[in-house]
Design a protein around this motif. Structure first.
Motif, PDB file in Angstrom:
ATOM      1  N   ASN A  40      69.870 -35.157   3.643  1.00 48.85           N
ATOM      2  CA  ASN A  40      71.047 -34.115   4.526  1.00 48.85           C
ATOM      3  C   ASN A  40      70.899 -33.560   3.368  1.00 48.85           C
ATOM      4  OD1 ASN A  40      71.961 -33.301   6.875  1.00 48.85           O
ATOM      5  ND2 ASN A  40      74.029 -34.488   6.840  1.00 48.85           N
ATOM      6  N   GLY A  41      70.716 -32.421   2.241  1.00 48.67           N
ATOM      7  CA  GLY A  41      71.281 -31.903   0.492  1.00 48.67           C
ATOM      8  C   GLY A  41      72.431 -32.365   0.307  1.00 48.67           C
ATOM      9  N   PRO A  42      72.518 -31.740  -0.257  1.00 47.29           N
ATOM     10  CA  PRO A  42      72.547 -30.541  -0.091  1.00 47.29           C
ATOM     11  C   PRO A  42      71.197 -29.774  -0.856  1.00 47.29           C
ATOM     12  CG  PRO A  42      73.699 -30.940  -2.839  1.00 47.29           C
ATOM     13  CD  PRO A  42      74.018 -31.995  -1.215  1.00 47.29           C
ATOM     14  N   PRO A  43      70.299 -28.803  -0.773  1.00 45.54           N
ATOM     15  CA  PRO A  43      68.840 -28.469  -1.365  1.00 45.54           C
ATOM     16  C   PRO A  43      68.963 -28.005  -2.855  1.00 45.54           C
ATOM     17  CG  PRO A  43      69.714 -26.396  -0.473  1.00 45.54           C
ATOM     18  CD  PRO A  43      69.745 -27.360  -0.062  1.00 45.54           C
ATOM     19  N   ARG A  44      67.605 -28.457  -3.964  1.00 49.31           N
ATOM     20  CA  ARG A  44      67.887 -27.882  -5.232  1.00 49.31           C
ATOM     21  C   ARG A  44      67.718 -26.566  -5.098  1.00 49.31           C
ATOM     22  NH1 ARG A  44      62.687 -31.595  -6.941  1.00 49.31           N
ATOM     23  NH2 ARG A  44      62.159 -29.427  -8.421  1.00 49.31           N
ATOM     24  N   HIS A  45      67.646 -26.336  -6.398  1.00 47.98           N
ATOM     25  CA  HIS A  45      68.020 -24.650  -6.989  1.00 47.98           C
ATOM     26  C   HIS A  45      66.540 -23.816  -6.362  1.00 47.98           C
ATOM     27  CE1 HIS A  45      66.933 -25.903 -10.728  1.00 47.98           C
ATOM     28  NE2 HIS A  45      65.964 -24.938 -11.064  1.00 47.98           N
ATOM     29  N   ASP A  46      65.844 -25.435  -6.658  1.00 51.42           N
ATOM     30  CA  ASP A  46      64.988 -24.418  -6.211  1.00 51.42           C
ATOM     31  C   ASP A  46      63.560 -24.510  -5.650  1.00 51.42           C
ATOM     32  OD1 ASP A  46      63.910 -26.915  -6.913  1.00 51.42           O
ATOM     33  OD2 ASP A  46      62.238 -26.930  -8.848  1.00 51.42           O
ATOM     34  N   ALA A  47      64.272 -24.915  -4.170  1.00 54.41           N
ATOM     35  CA  ALA A  47      64.160 -25.718  -2.721  1.00 54.41           C
ATOM     36  C   ALA A  47      62.947 -24.203  -2.258  1.00 54.41           C
ATOM     37  CB  ALA A  47      65.070 -26.052  -2.350  1.00 54.41           C
ATOM     38  N   ARG A  48      61.570 -25.192  -1.841  1.00 58.17           N
ATOM     39  CA  ARG A  48      61.189 -23.910  -1.264  1.00 58.17           C
ATOM     40  C   ARG A  48      61.798 -24.064   0.314  1.00 58.17           C
ATOM     41  NH1 ARG A  48      55.813 -26.227  -1.991  1.00 58.17           N
ATOM     42  NH2 ARG A  48      56.500 -28.249  -1.260  1.00 58.17           N
ATOM     43  N   TYR A  77      67.005 -30.302   4.618  1.00 62.76           N
ATOM     44  CA  TYR A  77      66.479 -30.522   3.268  1.00 62.76           C
ATOM     45  C   TYR A  77      65.413 -31.734   3.687  1.00 62.76           C
ATOM     46  CZ  TYR A  77      65.837 -30.954  -1.773  1.00 62.76           C
ATOM     47  OH  TYR A  77      65.305 -30.717  -2.925  1.00 62.76           O
ATOM     48  N   ILE A  78      64.156 -31.720   2.632  1.00 66.30           N
ATOM     49  CA  ILE A  78      63.689 -32.030   2.339  1.00 66.30           C
ATOM     50  C   ILE A  78      63.625 -32.638   1.463  1.00 66.30           C
ATOM     51  CG2 ILE A  78      61.100 -33.176   4.306  1.00 66.30           C
ATOM     52  CD1 ILE A  78      61.235 -31.000   5.240  1.00 66.30           C
ATOM     53  N   TYR A  79      63.402 -34.260   1.596  1.00 66.79           N
ATOM     54  CA  TYR A  79      64.118 -34.391   0.159  1.00 66.79           C
ATOM     55  C   TYR A  79      61.931 -34.614  -1.323  1.00 66.79           C
ATOM     56  CZ  TYR A  79      65.192 -37.326  -4.619  1.00 66.79           C
ATOM     57  OH  TYR A  79      65.162 -37.617  -6.068  1.00 66.79           O
ATOM     58  N   VAL A  80      61.393 -35.306  -0.076  1.00 67.63           N
ATOM     59  CA  VAL A  80      60.431 -35.728  -0.863  1.00 67.63           C
ATOM     60  C   VAL A  80      59.031 -34.163  -1.630  1.00 67.63           C
ATOM     61  CG1 VAL A  80      59.083 -36.129   0.935  1.00 67.63           C
ATOM     62  CG2 VAL A  80      58.095 -37.115  -0.578  1.00 67.63           C
ATOM     63  N   SER A  81      59.352 -33.317  -0.593  1.00 67.01           N
ATOM     64  CA  SER A  81      58.892 -32.360  -0.642  1.00 67.01           C
ATOM     65  C   SER A  81      59.532 -30.577  -0.896  1.00 67.01           C
ATOM     66  CB  SER A  81      57.862 -31.623   0.707  1.00 67.01           C
ATOM     67  OG  SER A  81      58.681 -32.011   1.535  1.00 67.01           O
ATOM     68  N   ASN A  82      60.577 -31.227  -1.434  1.00 65.80           N
ATOM     69  CA  ASN A  82      61.358 -30.297  -1.501  1.00 65.80           C
ATOM     70  C   ASN A  82      62.016 -28.431  -1.141  1.00 65.80           C
ATOM     71  OD1 ASN A  82      63.375 -28.479  -3.490  1.00 65.80           O
ATOM     72  ND2 ASN A  82      62.120 -28.419  -4.837  1.00 65.80           N
ATOM     73  N   PHE A  83      61.351 -29.180   0.812  1.00 64.47           N
ATOM     74  CA  PHE A  83      61.601 -28.080   1.383  1.00 64.47           C
ATOM     75  C   PHE A  83      63.149 -27.667   1.639  1.00 64.47           C
ATOM     76  CE2 PHE A  83      56.458 -27.905   2.104  1.00 64.47           C
ATOM     77  CZ  PHE A  83      57.222 -26.418   1.202  1.00 64.47           C
TER      78      PHE A  83
END
Length: 223
Positions: free
Chosen positions: A45-53, A128-134
């Motif tokens: 559920n996020g938050p996304p990483r700073h480099d999320a695609r 936010y999709i954790y496994v693929s960083n989207f």
């Protein structure tokens, strides 16, 4: 029974309340309720990483076999973590492209069907999709009967048309066991004829269910 035209007006009213106007990002917090997915992998559920695609998907509502339905794709086996999964049409946002333009472009590339800007009804909260960083923006559109589907063979193994009513069908719900790099966990799923729908797509569609229900409740109260 209501006509499709009448039902389409109702759906438009409900979906037009899903988020802020197009071009303004809705709040990142998802809706909660009896159909909301449980967090099965801490940061789903996020938050996304700073480099999320950045990516976009599109939920398109249209009448199929006399019931309102959503087109889904079963991903072709291209060797990545999402190969073979059932998903909403969508993909990465290209440079100088808006999230909405990306959702419409990807939908047409994967299904062969263009979505007019006037068919866009609203936007759900991003996921936010954790496994693929989207970091995924989620749009909703409403249209009429479609007969000219032409899925892209490179990306799509199969098109699946999901009746909206099935999203409320408790008998279709199940649990999937997932192993990610040695970490085992369970997640909620929906059993479909073409396989199991789970993960981020399940998360997005359950947020859609809750938003649609909220819109219907508001309409009843206003009436």
């Amino acid at each position: 029974m209501k006509s499709f035209a009448s039902d389409r007006d109702d759906l438009w009213q409900w979906t037009s309340q899903l988020g802020e106007r197009i071009g303004v990002t809705p709040p990142s917090e998802p809706l909660h309720g009896p159909y909301s997915p449980q967090l099965v992998y801490s940061r789903h559920n996020g938050p996304p990483r700073h480099d999320a695609r950045l990516a976009s998907v599109l939920i398109h509502l249209f009448p199929h076999d006399d019931v309102w339905s959503i087109p889904l794709v079963r991903r072709a086996d291209v060797g990545d973590v999402h190969s073979g999964q059932i998903a909403l049409p969508g993909g990465m946002i290209e440079p100088a492209e808006t999230a909405l333009d990306a959702a419409r472009r990807e939908f047409e590339e994967e299904t062969g069907v263009p979505i007019d800007a006037g068919q866009i009804a609203g936007e759900l909260s991003p996921v936010y999709i954790y496994v693929s960083n989207f970091w995924v923006r989620c749009f909703v559109s409403v249209g009429d009967v479609v007969t000219n589907w032409s899925p892209c063979d490179r990306e799509v193994a199969e098109l699946i048309f999901l009746p909206i009513a099935d999203l409320w069908n408790e008998r279709m719900r199940s649990t999937i066991e997932v192993n990610r790099r040695g970490l085992e966990f369970e997640g909620p799923a929906i059993d479909l004829p073409g396989g199991r729908l789970w993960g981020a797509t399940y998360h997005i569609l359950m947020n859609f269910v809750l938003a649609l229900q909220a819109g219907r409740d508001r309409q009843r109260c206003a009436g």
